[in-house]
Structure formats: structure tokens, C-alpha cells
Motif scaffolding. Structure first.
Motif, mmCIF file in Angstrom:
data_model
loop_
_atom_site.group_PDB
_atom_site.id
_atom_site.type_symbol
_atom_site.label_atom_id
_atom_site.label_comp_id
_atom_site.label_asym_id
_atom_site.label_seq_id
_atom_site.Cartn_x
_atom_site.Cartn_y
_atom_site.Cartn_z
ATOM 1 N N GLU A 91 44.609 40.657 50.098
ATOM 2 C CA GLU A 91 45.239 41.169 48.870
ATOM 3 C C GLU A 91 44.504 40.716 47.608
ATOM 4 O OE1 GLU A 91 46.709 39.315 51.181
ATOM 5 O OE2 GLU A 91 48.592 40.227 51.853
ATOM 6 N N TYR A 92 43.781 39.582 47.690
ATOM 7 C CA TYR A 92 43.159 39.007 46.491
ATOM 8 C C TYR A 92 41.780 39.653 46.308
ATOM 9 C CZ TYR A 92 42.293 35.496 42.885
ATOM 10 O OH TYR A 92 42.043 34.862 41.682
ATOM 11 N N TYR A 93 41.778 40.799 45.634
ATOM 12 C CA TYR A 93 40.569 41.626 45.492
ATOM 13 C C TYR A 93 39.549 41.002 44.531
ATOM 14 C CZ TYR A 93 42.834 42.574 41.127
ATOM 15 O OH TYR A 93 43.421 42.376 39.907
ATOM 16 N N ALA A 142 48.228 40.848 44.930
ATOM 17 C CA ALA A 142 47.132 39.857 44.912
ATOM 18 C C ALA A 142 47.667 38.430 44.755
ATOM 19 C CB ALA A 142 46.153 40.181 43.787
ATOM 20 N N TYR A 143 48.832 38.294 44.114
ATOM 21 C CA TYR A 143 49.388 36.954 43.870
ATOM 22 C C TYR A 143 50.589 36.655 44.781
ATOM 23 C CZ TYR A 143 46.127 36.777 40.061
ATOM 24 O OH TYR A 143 44.959 36.763 39.338
ATOM 25 N N ASN A 144 50.802 37.546 45.775
ATOM 26 C CA ASN A 144 51.875 37.348 46.755
ATOM 27 C C ASN A 144 51.329 37.711 48.135
ATOM 28 O OD1 ASN A 144 54.574 36.818 45.215
ATOM 29 N ND2 ASN A 144 53.600 38.474 44.062
ATOM 30 N N THR A 146 54.216 27.947 36.137
ATOM 31 C CA THR A 146 53.044 27.166 36.528
ATOM 32 C C THR A 146 51.699 27.780 36.108
ATOM 33 O OG1 THR A 146 53.118 28.207 38.705
ATOM 34 C CG2 THR A 146 54.148 26.037 38.502
ATOM 35 N N GLU A 147 51.659 29.101 35.911
ATOM 36 C CA GLU A 147 50.347 29.693 35.594
ATOM 37 C C GLU A 147 50.498 31.069 34.960
ATOM 38 O OE1 GLU A 147 46.259 29.815 38.110
ATOM 39 O OE2 GLU A 147 47.706 31.320 38.737
ATOM 40 N N ASN A 148 49.575 31.379 34.066
ATOM 41 C CA ASN A 148 49.390 32.751 33.569
ATOM 42 C C ASN A 148 48.011 33.203 33.978
ATOM 43 O OD1 ASN A 148 51.839 33.030 32.086
ATOM 44 N ND2 ASN A 148 50.957 31.706 30.497
ATOM 45 N N SER A 149 47.903 34.479 34.300
ATOM 46 C CA SER A 149 46.590 35.036 34.620
ATOM 47 C C SER A 149 46.469 36.346 33.835
ATOM 48 C CB SER A 149 46.528 35.266 36.135
ATOM 49 O OG SER A 149 45.222 35.433 36.554
ATOM 50 N N TYR A 150 45.824 36.233 32.652
ATOM 51 C CA TYR A 150 45.727 37.399 31.750
ATOM 52 C C TYR A 150 44.714 38.401 32.272
ATOM 53 C CZ TYR A 150 48.567 35.109 28.224
ATOM 54 O OH TYR A 150 49.620 34.522 27.561
HETATM 55 C C1 AVI Z 1 41.336 30.620 39.133
HETATM 56 N N1 AVI Z 1 42.117 31.770 38.690
HETATM 57 C C2 AVI Z 1 41.275 32.795 38.100
HETATM 58 C C3 AVI Z 1 43.011 32.322 39.710
HETATM 59 C C4 AVI Z 1 43.751 33.557 39.145
HETATM 60 O O1 AVI Z 1 43.656 34.618 39.784
HETATM 61 O O2 AVI Z 1 44.359 33.449 38.090
HETATM 62 C C5 AVI Z 1 44.009 31.279 40.183
HETATM 63 C C6 AVI Z 1 45.005 31.844 41.126
HETATM 64 N N2 AVI Z 1 46.297 31.678 41.047
HETATM 65 C C7 AVI Z 1 46.878 32.307 42.018
HETATM 66 N N3 AVI Z 1 45.981 32.927 42.753
HETATM 67 C C8 AVI Z 1 44.779 32.620 42.220
#
Ligand code: AVI
Length: 340
Positions: A62-64, A212-214, A286-290
Motif C-alpha cells: 500500500e505504501y507507494y 498507504a498509512y493503514n 503523532t504525525e502529519n504528512s503533508y
Molecule cells: C518519513 N515519512 C515521509 C513517512 C511519511 O510517509 O510521512 C513516515 C511514515 N509514517 C507513516 N508511514 C510512513
């Protein structure tokens, strides 16, 4: 700060200015959990296990992002080599464990390589491996937090063009304002004409992004929870990571994927001598991914002093790789991204 040879093959530069890393971690963890809404800094994802889990995320179907960026770097290797030029100094932000930097090293054949990472053990391992695999390359390792202003170690500022390689859309983990500060700091580190080769994830359909994030194997969930495992093991908290559910979704208004850990029940956790209450369903952000359009990212980089020179996409146009050069004048002085 010290600069001393680490092994015969890798020159190690300690640019880690923090005197007490453990105290910083505890202070940040407490500040985040006492805030409303609760948050945790994503920079603490990357201990040794977190770095391993992130590598595993990169291979999930899923993580393309990783595959798309690798495709660009492979397909466009000769064009990239041409814009970078000969005898370059390649400065990689994040460790050199990935295949991406190898593709680049083989295409560009730089004279020097400098790996920069906050995770000391991971940095040492990955740079030693690069030095063994590329005996013609002068390999350096800087243990540094690149969210603070950095300088090029002496010996690396001479010769060909210094080029920062910032892959993986890691720039997306900063708010646009902090991303601009980080880019300004990089511009300040580089001479005019210095390069920035940067991978940026593009805005796209909700479904592709959220999958991609699940990932189905639960690797991203394990990566997210590892942050709480660090609270448990390194900070002596009684927090149970399994009592928090991984959640990741697109916030369309903010153009970002948000990751959270959601408390499965009402509970109180101990941390640093405090008792911190959680409601059932309360989240730790915990995180943002713009995610960026090509034009929005060029505008952001221009505000930091970078001029666009080239832009490539994978065939499905999921991901972008930009090449910028530092212009001759800069608006900003170096600035730390971390307040205080
Ligand atoms: C490192 N960074 C670019 C990843 C992202 O996609 O934001 C970190 C990540 N978090 C969850 N999956 C991957």
C-alpha cells in the motif's frame, strides 16, 4: 562538537549539540501529553526499532511512495547526474540504508558522501555499509538533528557542487511553515548554486492515501505504537501501547495525512512523576504528512531561496522529485525549528 575518524572507512562528525538527549525526550513527551489536544513529536519514532519498522513500511504494497520515488530515480538517473555535475558532495538527510541513495551514487558518482541522521547506531551501520560497497567514495557520517541549522564539515566544502538529497517526502512531516524554515537552513548551509534533490509526495485521492498509512499487515500501526513503547522502556512510563489504537486519515482542508494513537478506554498513565489522564477515545496526534501540488512546493522552496531547475514524476504521477539550486541571495538567517 567533535570531528574525528570513526573507522578507517568512515569519518564521523558529532554535530549533536544536545547535552542530555534523554531529558529532551522526557520533556517533549510530558509537554505533548499535558497539552490539549495531546501530541507526540514524530522525530522520536526513529530509534533503532522505529527505523527498522519504517524500512518495513517502505516495502508494504500500500505504501507507494518508496517505489514511486525509486522509479523516478532509476528512470531519470542520467538526467539527475547531468544537473548535479561531476565531483559532487552528496549530503543525505536521513540514513543511507535505502536503495535510493545507491541508485543515485551509481548514477552521479560523487566524490564525497555525507550521511546525516539523529539515530547514531543506524547512521554508523548504514554509512559503514556504503563505505564497504563503494570503496571509491569518501564517506562521512554526521550525527546531527537536521531540524537545527547545520554546517558542512571541513573538507567537504571544496571541490564539486554540494547537493542535499532529502528523499522520501520527509519534508511532508513538517508543517509548511517549519518546512520553509528547514529549507532556509539548508539554503544557508549551501553556497550559491548548491543543489537540493528532494522527494515530495503529491496530493491525490483519499483512498490511495489512506491505504498507504493503514497497511493490511499492520506495520504502520506497529511503527506508530513503537513511540509509546519508547515511553515505556526509556522513560519508565507504565503506558501500555496495546491500549491505543492506530488511526490515520486524510485531513483534506490541511492537505495532510494525520496519524493518531487513540485510547481504547479511560485510563491514567504515569510519566516523569506525573499521572496523566486519558478519556476513552482521546487521541495523541503523532504525525502529519503533508501532500503538495508541484506549484505549491516550488513556491515554498522559492520562499526559502531555492530556484527550480528540474522536476520529474513516476509514470502514475503519484510522486514528484524536484531539483533546485540555491539562488545568490537569501532572505533568512538560520533558525532552529524547535522552539526554546
Ligand atoms: C518519513 N515519512 C515521509 C513517512 C511519511 O510517509 O510521512 C513516515 C511514515 N509514517 C507513516 N508511514 C510512513
Amino acid at each position: 562538537m567533535s570531528e574525528a575518524p570513526m573507522t578507517s572507512a568512515v569519518c564521523f562528525h558529532d554535530q549533536h549539540y544536545t547535552l542530555d538527549i534523554g531529558q529532551d525526550f522526557l520533556d517533549d513527551a510530558i509537554a505533548g501529553l499535558l497539552n490539549s489536544p495531546k501530541w507526540a513529536s514524530p522525530k522520536y519514532f526513529y530509534d533503532y526499532r522505529g527505523s527498522q519498522l519504517f524500512d518495513a513500511i517502505c516495502t508494504q504494497p500500500e505504501y507507494y511512495l518508496t517505489r514511486a520515488e525509486e522509479k523516478v530515480l532509476t528512470d531519470r538517473a542520467s538526467e539527475i547526474a547531468e544537473v548535479v555535475g561531476e565531483n559532487a558532495t552528496l549530503i543525505e538527510l536521513g540514513s543511507g540504508a535505502s536503495r535510493k541513495v545507491r541508485t543515485l551514487l551509481e548514477a552521479v558518482k560523487p566524490r564525497h558522501y555525507l550521511g546525516v541522521d539523529i539515530s547514531r547506531d543506524f547512521l554508523i551501520q548504514s554509512t559503514e555499509r556504503l563505505a564497504a560497497d563503494y570503496p571509491w567514495l569518501d564517506v562521512h557520517a554526521a550525527w546531527a538533528d537536521f531540524t537545527s541549522p547545520m554546517h558542512l564539515p571541513s573538507g567537504l566544502d571544496a571541490g564539486g557542487r554540494p547537493v542535499v538529497f532529502f528523499p522520501g517526502s520527509s519534508i511532508g512531516n513538517f508543517t509548511p511553515a517549519l518546512a520553509r524554515t528547514l529549507l532556509s537552513n539548508l539554503a544557508n548551509m549551501l553556497p550559491p548554486g548548491g543543489g537540493l534533490l528532494i522527494g515530495v509526495d503529491r496530493m491525490k485521492d483519499r483512498e490511495i492515501l489512506e491505504q498507504a498509512y493503514n497497511d493490511a499487515a499492520g506495520v504502520t500501526a506497529a511503527f506508530n505504537r513503537n513511540l509509546l513503547t519508547r515511553y515505556e522502556i526509556e522513560l519508565g512510563s507504565d503506558i501500555d501501547p496495546e491500549q491505543f489504537e492506530h488511526r490515520a486519515f486524510l485531513n483534506e482542508a490541511e492537505q495532510r495525512i494525520e496519524m493518531h494513537l487513540v485510547s481504547r478506554k479511560a485510563q491514567t498513565v504515569a510519566l516523569g512523576g506525573l499521572r496523566i489522564p486519558f478519556d476513552a477515545g482521546e487521541s495523541i496526534h503523532t504525525e502529519n504528512s503533508y501532500k503538495y501540488s508541484d506549484e505549491d512546493f516550488k513556491t515554498l522552496a522559492a520562499h526559502a531561496g531555492f530556484e527550480s531547475r528540474a522536476l520529474w514524476h513516476d509514470p502514475d504521477r503519484l510522486f514528484s522529485v524536484h531539483y533546485f539550486e540555491r539562488g545568490s541571495t537569501l532572505e533568512f538567517l538560520p533558525e532552529s525549528l524547535i522552539p526554546g
